[in-house]
Design a protein around this motif. Structure first.
Motif, PDB file in Angstrom:
ATOM      1  N   MET A 207       0.856  -1.198   0.000  1.00 31.90           N
ATOM      2  CA  MET A 207       0.000   0.000   0.000  1.00 31.90           C
ATOM      3  C   MET A 207       0.884   1.237   0.000  1.00 31.90           C
ATOM      4  N   PRO A 208       0.539   2.278  -0.781  1.00 35.51           N
ATOM      5  CA  PRO A 208       1.366   3.487  -0.796  1.00 35.51           C
ATOM      6  C   PRO A 208       1.429   4.142   0.581  1.00 35.51           C
ATOM      7  N   ALA A 209       2.541   4.808   0.841  1.00 37.13           N
ATOM      8  CA  ALA A 209       2.742   5.415   2.157  1.00 37.13           C
ATOM      9  C   ALA A 209       3.494   6.735   2.039  1.00 37.13           C
ATOM     10  N   VAL A 210       3.412   7.520   3.094  1.00 35.61           N
ATOM     11  CA  VAL A 210       4.094   8.816   3.161  1.00 35.61           C
ATOM     12  C   VAL A 210       5.591   8.596   3.372  1.00 35.61           C
ATOM     13  N   THR A 211       6.406   9.215   2.532  1.00 32.02           N
ATOM     14  CA  THR A 211       7.861   9.129   2.710  1.00 32.02           C
ATOM     15  C   THR A 211       8.470  10.433   3.213  1.00 32.02           C
ATOM     16  N   ALA A 212       7.757  11.540   3.103  1.00 31.95           N
ATOM     17  CA  ALA A 212       8.298  12.818   3.574  1.00 31.95           C
ATOM     18  C   ALA A 212       7.163  13.781   3.886  1.00 31.95           C
ATOM     19  N   LEU A 213       7.378  14.581   4.920  1.00 29.24           N
ATOM     20  CA  LEU A 213       6.491  15.678   5.286  1.00 29.24           C
ATOM     21  C   LEU A 213       7.346  16.925   5.452  1.00 29.24           C
ATOM     22  N   CYS A 214       6.858  18.047   4.974  1.00 27.58           N
ATOM     23  CA  CYS A 214       7.656  19.274   5.062  1.00 27.58           C
ATOM     24  C   CYS A 214       6.755  20.461   5.319  1.00 27.58           C
ATOM     25  N   ILE A 215       7.215  21.353   6.188  1.00 30.36           N
ATOM     26  CA  ILE A 215       6.529  22.624   6.403  1.00 30.36           C
ATOM     27  C   ILE A 215       7.478  23.746   6.009  1.00 30.36           C
ATOM     28  N   TYR A 216       6.900  24.848   5.586  1.00 29.43           N
ATOM     29  CA  TYR A 216       7.661  26.008   5.127  1.00 29.43           C
ATOM     30  C   TYR A 216       7.173  27.221   5.919  1.00 29.43           C
ATOM     31  N   PRO A 217       7.776  27.496   7.081  1.00 32.15           N
ATOM     32  CA  PRO A 217       7.249  28.574   7.924  1.00 32.15           C
ATOM     33  C   PRO A 217       7.134  29.915   7.203  1.00 32.15           C
ATOM     34  N   VAL A 218       8.146  30.250   6.380  1.00 35.66           N
ATOM     35  CA  VAL A 218       8.124  31.506   5.632  1.00 35.66           C
ATOM     36  C   VAL A 218       7.998  31.185   4.152  1.00 35.66           C
ATOM     37  N   LYS A 219       7.012  31.734   3.530  1.00 43.45           N
ATOM     38  CA  LYS A 219       6.775  31.494   2.106  1.00 43.45           C
ATOM     39  C   LYS A 219       8.042  31.739   1.296  1.00 43.45           C
ATOM     40  N   SER A 220       8.445  30.735   0.514  1.00 41.33           N
ATOM     41  CA  SER A 220       9.566  30.781  -0.432  1.00 41.33           C
ATOM     42  C   SER A 220      10.949  30.628   0.204  1.00 41.33           C
ATOM     43  N   LEU A 221      11.031  30.484   1.544  1.00 46.54           N
ATOM     44  CA  LEU A 221      12.310  30.163   2.160  1.00 46.54           C
ATOM     45  C   LEU A 221      12.411  28.637   2.307  1.00 46.54           C
ATOM     46  N   LYS A 222      13.571  28.166   2.773  1.00 45.73           N
ATOM     47  CA  LYS A 222      13.753  26.723   2.928  1.00 45.73           C
ATOM     48  C   LYS A 222      12.754  26.137   3.912  1.00 45.73           C
ATOM     49  N   GLY A 223      12.360  24.888   3.649  1.00 41.20           N
ATOM     50  CA  GLY A 223      11.409  24.218   4.511  1.00 41.20           C
ATOM     51  C   GLY A 223      12.082  23.399   5.598  1.00 41.20           C
ATOM     52  N   ILE A 224      11.256  22.774   6.437  1.00 41.18           N
ATOM     53  CA  ILE A 224      11.719  21.933   7.538  1.00 41.18           C
ATOM     54  C   ILE A 224      11.089  20.560   7.372  1.00 41.18           C
ATOM     55  N   ASN A 225      11.906  19.522   7.230  1.00 45.73           N
ATOM     56  CA  ASN A 225      11.395  18.157   7.163  1.00 45.73           C
ATOM     57  C   ASN A 225      11.025  17.688   8.556  1.00 45.73           C
ATOM     58  N   VAL A 226       9.845  17.098   8.695  1.00 45.88           N
ATOM     59  CA  VAL A 226       9.358  16.637   9.984  1.00 45.88           C
ATOM     60  C   VAL A 226       8.914  15.179   9.854  1.00 45.88           C
ATOM     61  N   THR A 227       8.856  14.483  10.976  1.00 44.69           N
ATOM     62  CA  THR A 227       8.404  13.092  10.957  1.00 44.69           C
ATOM     63  C   THR A 227       6.909  12.963  11.186  1.00 44.69           C
ATOM     64  N   SER A 228       6.304  13.989  11.783  1.00 46.03           N
ATOM     65  CA  SER A 228       4.854  14.011  11.953  1.00 46.03           C
ATOM     66  C   SER A 228       4.400  15.466  11.984  1.00 46.03           C
ATOM     67  N   ALA A 229       3.106  15.674  11.714  1.00 46.52           N
ATOM     68  CA  ALA A 229       2.600  17.049  11.661  1.00 46.52           C
ATOM     69  C   ALA A 229       1.117  17.070  12.011  1.00 46.52           C
ATOM     70  N   PRO A 230       0.718  17.945  12.949  1.00 44.21           N
ATOM     71  CA  PRO A 230      -0.698  18.089  13.269  1.00 44.21           C
ATOM     72  C   PRO A 230      -1.436  18.786  12.123  1.00 44.21           C
ATOM     73  N   ILE A 231      -2.656  18.337  11.879  1.00 41.80           N
ATOM     74  CA  ILE A 231      -3.523  18.932  10.858  1.00 41.80           C
ATOM     75  C   ILE A 231      -4.295  20.081  11.495  1.00 41.80           C
ATOM     76  N   CYS A 232      -4.227  21.252  10.890  1.00 39.67           N
ATOM     77  CA  CYS A 232      -4.960  22.420  11.371  1.00 39.67           C
ATOM     78  C   CYS A 232      -5.892  22.915  10.259  1.00 39.67           C
ATOM     79  N   GLU A 233      -6.771  23.840  10.588  1.00 41.21           N
ATOM     80  CA  GLU A 233      -7.752  24.307   9.608  1.00 41.21           C
ATOM     81  C   GLU A 233      -7.091  24.941   8.395  1.00 41.21           C
ATOM     82  N   THR A 234      -5.939  25.549   8.586  1.00 43.79           N
ATOM     83  CA  THR A 234      -5.297  26.273   7.493  1.00 43.79           C
ATOM     84  C   THR A 234      -4.117  25.524   6.889  1.00 43.79           C
ATOM     85  N   GLY A 235      -3.890  24.280   7.303  1.00 45.19           N
ATOM     86  CA  GLY A 235      -2.737  23.520   6.827  1.00 45.19           C
ATOM     87  C   GLY A 235      -1.925  23.015   8.006  1.00 45.19           C
TER      88      GLY A 235
END
Length: 314
Positions: free
Chosen positions: A1-29
């Protein structure tokens, strides 16, 4: 079954992102994702489209801000920006209600509204590194502020596809999904293979699916157990711009992958006509919304619950 291999958040639009192992789901992302953006002094947003050098700025957050306890971060917790030749910039995560003087009229694509200006220290730091007068602003919309459509501090997605979904400062939607199999297929058509970071995805799925199979996913769940599965909906295919031609490690700008995508992933080639402009646009990845809360993690299995029975046509 397909699975998640990477999750990333980008705190500032267009700057480098941060790879995370888990992430809470919020209304805006994902929490912190595109909560800040860089603007011209007049409030117009800026990205790597105008300043490729933005990709050299590294973002980081304290560990507690990336966990399920993100709402309990210490008063001195900060977003940190680092760039070559610069001392670190620290931007506090805790925020009080902004005063009238801290709110600034800003634009991000079709949206025009109010965001919090992060002050002179941040503006000076970014202006010095980017060699261009800029400001740093923060999204301040809250659920208690009224609907996203009616309140100037909240931003709604395009009504044609977003159905009132709220987002912060991504280009248009709360989440972006890509697959490793589609990247492999694209890389087979270019001279120099490229990394997934060119596409700035939040969620990456492994290569166990066929290339471009994600075009058929209308709804799916992610989660290691049924009681914590999160339901996502594919709202709109992601049209790609010149940011994908920027090497995310060096800031150098080329021509690919847009030339390769134009040969077989244009709206015209795919038969997608939901918007008139799509004929000449090229697509990689899907914009998502989520209709349930929870946390997703690397390794979570993807289960398709509804497939798309027709192409994205008007």
């Amino acid at each position: 079954m397909p699975a998640v291999t990477a999750l990333c958040i980008y705190p500032v639009k267009s700057l480098k992102g941060i790879n995370v192992t888990s992430a809470p789901i919020c209304e805006t992302g994902f929490i912190w994702d595109r909560q800040w953006m860089i603007t011209r002094p007049d409030g117009r947003f800026l990205t790597q489209r105008q300043i490729p050098k933005m990709t050299l700025i590294v973002t980081s957050l304290p560990q507690e801000a990336l966990s399920n306890e993100w709402g309990q971060v210490s008063p001195d917790a900060a977003l940190t920006l680092n760039a070559p030749g610069m001392d670190p910039l620290h931007v506090p995560l805790k925020q009080s209600a902004p005063s009238e003087g801290e709110l600034k009229q800003c634009t991000c694509w079709e949206w025009s509204g109010l965001a919090r200006d992060e002050g002179e220290d941040a503006a000076k730091w970014l202006t010095e590194f980017l060699v261009k007068p800029v400001r740093l602003v923060r999204y301040v919309g809250q659920v208690s502020d009224g609907t996203a459509e009616s309140n100037p501090k909240r931003r709604a997605c395009e009504p044609e596809f977003g159905n009132g979904t709220e987002t912060m400062f991504p280009d248009g939607y709360p989440y972006l999904l890509t697959t490793e199999s589609s990247l492999k297929d694209l890389n087979s058509k270019v001279d120099e293979p490229m990394d997934m970071n060119r596409f700035r995805a939040n969620i990456v799925i492994d290569d166990s699916v066929a290339p471009w199979e994600e075009d058929n996913w209308q709804s799916f769940t992610l989660g290691g157990a049924p009681d914590r599965a999160v339901t996502f909906h594919s709202l709109k295919p992601c049209s790609r711009c010149k940011v994908t031609t920027t090497n995310q490690e060096t800031g150098a700008v080329g021509k690919e992958p847009l030339m390769a995508l134009g040969k077989y992933r244009s709206g015209k080639a795919l038969g997608w006509s939901a918007m008139g402009s799509w004929k000449h646009e090229v697509f990689f990845g899907w914009n998502l919304g989520a209709d349930s809360s929870g946390t997703i993690a690397v390794g979570d299995e993807l289960k398709v619950t509804r497939t798309r029975t027709a192409p994205m046509t008007a």
